[in-house]
Design a protein around this motif. Structure first.
Motif, PDB file in Angstrom:
ATOM      1  N   GLN A 147     -43.877 -11.909  20.920  1.00 26.07           N
ATOM      2  CA  GLN A 147     -45.069 -12.636  21.342  1.00 26.07           C
ATOM      3  C   GLN A 147     -44.782 -12.479  22.629  1.00 26.07           C
ATOM      4  O   GLN A 147     -44.910 -12.547  23.186  1.00 26.07           O
ATOM      5  N   GLU A 174     -50.985 -16.402  26.809  1.00 28.77           N
ATOM      6  CA  GLU A 174     -51.268 -16.046  27.582  1.00 28.77           C
ATOM      7  C   GLU A 174     -52.041 -17.588  28.241  1.00 28.77           C
ATOM      8  O   GLU A 174     -52.385 -18.130  28.504  1.00 28.77           O
ATOM      9  N   GLY A 182     -57.458  -5.927  18.119  1.00 32.61           N
ATOM     10  CA  GLY A 182     -56.939  -5.348  16.217  1.00 32.61           C
ATOM     11  C   GLY A 182     -55.421  -5.196  16.779  1.00 32.61           C
ATOM     12  O   GLY A 182     -54.860  -4.386  15.532  1.00 32.61           O
ATOM     13  N   ILE A 183     -54.204  -5.212  18.254  1.00 33.60           N
ATOM     14  CA  ILE A 183     -53.000  -4.889  18.340  1.00 33.60           C
ATOM     15  C   ILE A 183     -52.620  -6.233  18.152  1.00 33.60           C
ATOM     16  O   ILE A 183     -52.639  -7.373  18.896  1.00 33.60           O
ATOM     17  N   ASN A 184     -51.546  -6.719  17.118  1.00 27.69           N
ATOM     18  CA  ASN A 184     -49.753  -7.579  16.888  1.00 27.69           C
ATOM     19  C   ASN A 184     -49.176  -7.649  17.498  1.00 27.69           C
ATOM     20  O   ASN A 184     -48.245  -6.237  16.926  1.00 27.69           O
ATOM     21  N   PRO A 185     -48.617  -7.920  18.984  1.00 30.02           N
ATOM     22  CA  PRO A 185     -47.840  -7.153  19.812  1.00 30.02           C
ATOM     23  C   PRO A 185     -46.399  -7.568  19.125  1.00 30.02           C
ATOM     24  O   PRO A 185     -46.117  -6.542  18.557  1.00 30.02           O
ATOM     25  N   GLN A 186     -46.198  -8.562  18.097  1.00 29.49           N
ATOM     26  CA  GLN A 186     -45.145  -9.077  17.482  1.00 29.49           C
ATOM     27  C   GLN A 186     -45.111  -7.978  16.390  1.00 29.49           C
ATOM     28  O   GLN A 186     -43.496  -7.020  16.093  1.00 29.49           O
ATOM     29  N   LYS A 187     -45.562  -7.552  15.832  1.00 35.36           N
ATOM     30  CA  LYS A 187     -45.984  -6.548  14.362  1.00 35.36           C
ATOM     31  C   LYS A 187     -45.929  -5.321  15.604  1.00 35.36           C
ATOM     32  O   LYS A 187     -44.482  -4.359  14.989  1.00 35.36           O
ATOM     33  N   GLU A 188     -46.617  -4.748  16.750  1.00 33.69           N
ATOM     34  CA  GLU A 188     -46.002  -3.197  17.064  1.00 33.69           C
ATOM     35  C   GLU A 188     -45.014  -2.871  18.056  1.00 33.69           C
ATOM     36  O   GLU A 188     -44.125  -2.461  18.633  1.00 33.69           O
ATOM     37  N   LEU A 212     -54.549  -7.431  24.376  1.00 33.05           N
ATOM     38  CA  LEU A 212     -54.397  -6.529  22.533  1.00 33.05           C
ATOM     39  C   LEU A 212     -54.654  -7.386  21.754  1.00 33.05           C
ATOM     40  O   LEU A 212     -55.501  -6.114  20.662  1.00 33.05           O
ATOM     41  N   ALA A 213     -54.931  -8.429  21.142  1.00 31.50           N
ATOM     42  CA  ALA A 213     -54.870  -8.935  19.570  1.00 31.50           C
ATOM     43  C   ALA A 213     -56.427  -8.688  19.824  1.00 31.50           C
ATOM     44  O   ALA A 213     -56.892  -8.515  18.250  1.00 31.50           O
ATOM     45  N   GLN A 214     -57.287  -8.706  20.509  1.00 26.43           N
ATOM     46  CA  GLN A 214     -58.776  -9.246  20.617  1.00 26.43           C
ATOM     47  C   GLN A 214     -59.680  -7.391  20.531  1.00 26.43           C
ATOM     48  O   GLN A 214     -60.454  -7.498  19.770  1.00 26.43           O
TER      49      GLN A 214
END
Ligand code: XMP
Length: 311
Positions: free
Chosen positions: A161, A164, A151-157, A147-149
């Protein structure tokens, strides 16, 4: 690496991050999600909720065996039936990356977000490993759990949180951690299985009928190659078809590719030099036990230039 120390540190870290909140762990049956679940459970005990999502794309008997294995470890697993959601998401999708994205979105948006909202959970455990990140970032294939890598911010989307704990390890490291955690050998040594599950083993649209074919083929291949010692082995159902002959009648049937590879960490792989007799036996079983399959091919391409999976 000192894996005992690694486990101690991760448990401490998880407790610090989660505190008195609740977290969710989603089992797939594989070694990565199992290790993460056990780490999470050792750190949080009853504040960890564990589910298995029955997405209709799993191998035969998977939900039952996951529940049983974890019951033995004292961990209760809830099965979430989500077959319709996944088949709807995959409908009409033929492009590999689109299929991967459809499965990932169904997990994160439709399933996890709902469970997390309903159960007032703040954190999601993921068994992401280093190879998943590397392949996604290199643009080879989008791994379902990265996700983060990208560009997906799981908290926001998604509203939660992600934790891993295995992100610095590769498959061989995860197996060592799993053994130390007390997971049964059948899980520690289990071969890798992709996040998009059997939908990754069907070229083109992964509908219920094709998934049923590849599930049956998977059962045969896993049984026959169980003692091969190979890193990974599986069948793939092709989209093309081929002319064949059955009961003296022409048949325009399905083609199955058999893949069996040697590898340490999935970065490179070599085809296993399987005995001819074994290949013949598997071919015979696949072409007689699975209706419509009239051709089996053995893939002898190393990685690179091929990847291990087909999508
Ligand atoms: P490839 O096909 O890129 O696969 O050579 C390398 C290893 O990764 C597994 N794989 C996945 N694992 N989520 C995972 O957790 C995924 O989306 C995924 N896709 C591939 C593959 O089975 C092989 O062992």
């Amino acid at each position: 690496m000192n894996y005992k120390k690694f486990i101690k540190e991760k448990i401490k870290e998880i407790r610090e991050i989660v505190g008195e909140e609740k977290a969710l762990s989603v089992l797939s049956g594989g070694v990565d999600s199992s290790a993460v679940t056990l780490l999470g459970y050792k750190a949080l005990e009853r504040n960890l909720k564990v589910v298995f999502v029955d997405n209709g794309l799993m191998r035969e008997g998977e939900p039952e065996s996951v529940v049983k294995n974890f019951q033995k470890l004292g961990i209760k697993v809830e099965i979430v039936n989500a077959q319709n959601i996944f088949f709807k998401a995959l409908k009409g999708k033929t492009d590999p990356e689109e299929k991967r994205k459809a499965v990932a979105t169904a997990f994160y948006k439709d399933i996890f977000r709902e469970i997390i909202k309903e159960k007032k959970i703040k954190f999601l455990f993921q068994g992401t490993i280093l190879t998943d990140i590397e392949e996604t970032v290199a643009g080879i294939k989008r791994q379902h759990n990265v996700l983060a890598q990208i560009g997906i911010n799981p908290q926001k989307e998604f509203g939660y949180q992600v934790i891993e704990p295995l992100i610095k390890l590769r498959k061989d490291g995860v197996r060592k951690v799993s053994k130390l955690l007390g997971l049964p050998r059948s899980i520690c040594q289990r071969m890798p299985f992709p996040g998009p599950a059997l939908s990754a083993r069907v070229i083109g649209e992964a509908n219920r009928q094709k998934i049923t074919v590849v599930r049956k083929a998977t059962k045969v291949v896993e049984k026959e190659l169980k003692n091969s010692g190979a890193f990974q082995y599986f069948p793939v159902l092709m989209e093309d078809r081929a002319t064949g002959l059955r009961n003296n009648k022409r048949e325009f049937g399905s083609i199955i590719i058999l893949r069996c590879v040697e590898s340490v960490d999935a970065r490179k792989a070599q085809p296993t030099k399987l005995p001819w007799k074994l290949l013949e036996k598997i071919t015979k079983r696949l072409t007689t036990e699975i209706p419509g399959v009239n051709r089996v091919c053995y893939d002898i391409t190393p990685k690179p230039p091929a990847t291990i999976e087909y999508i």
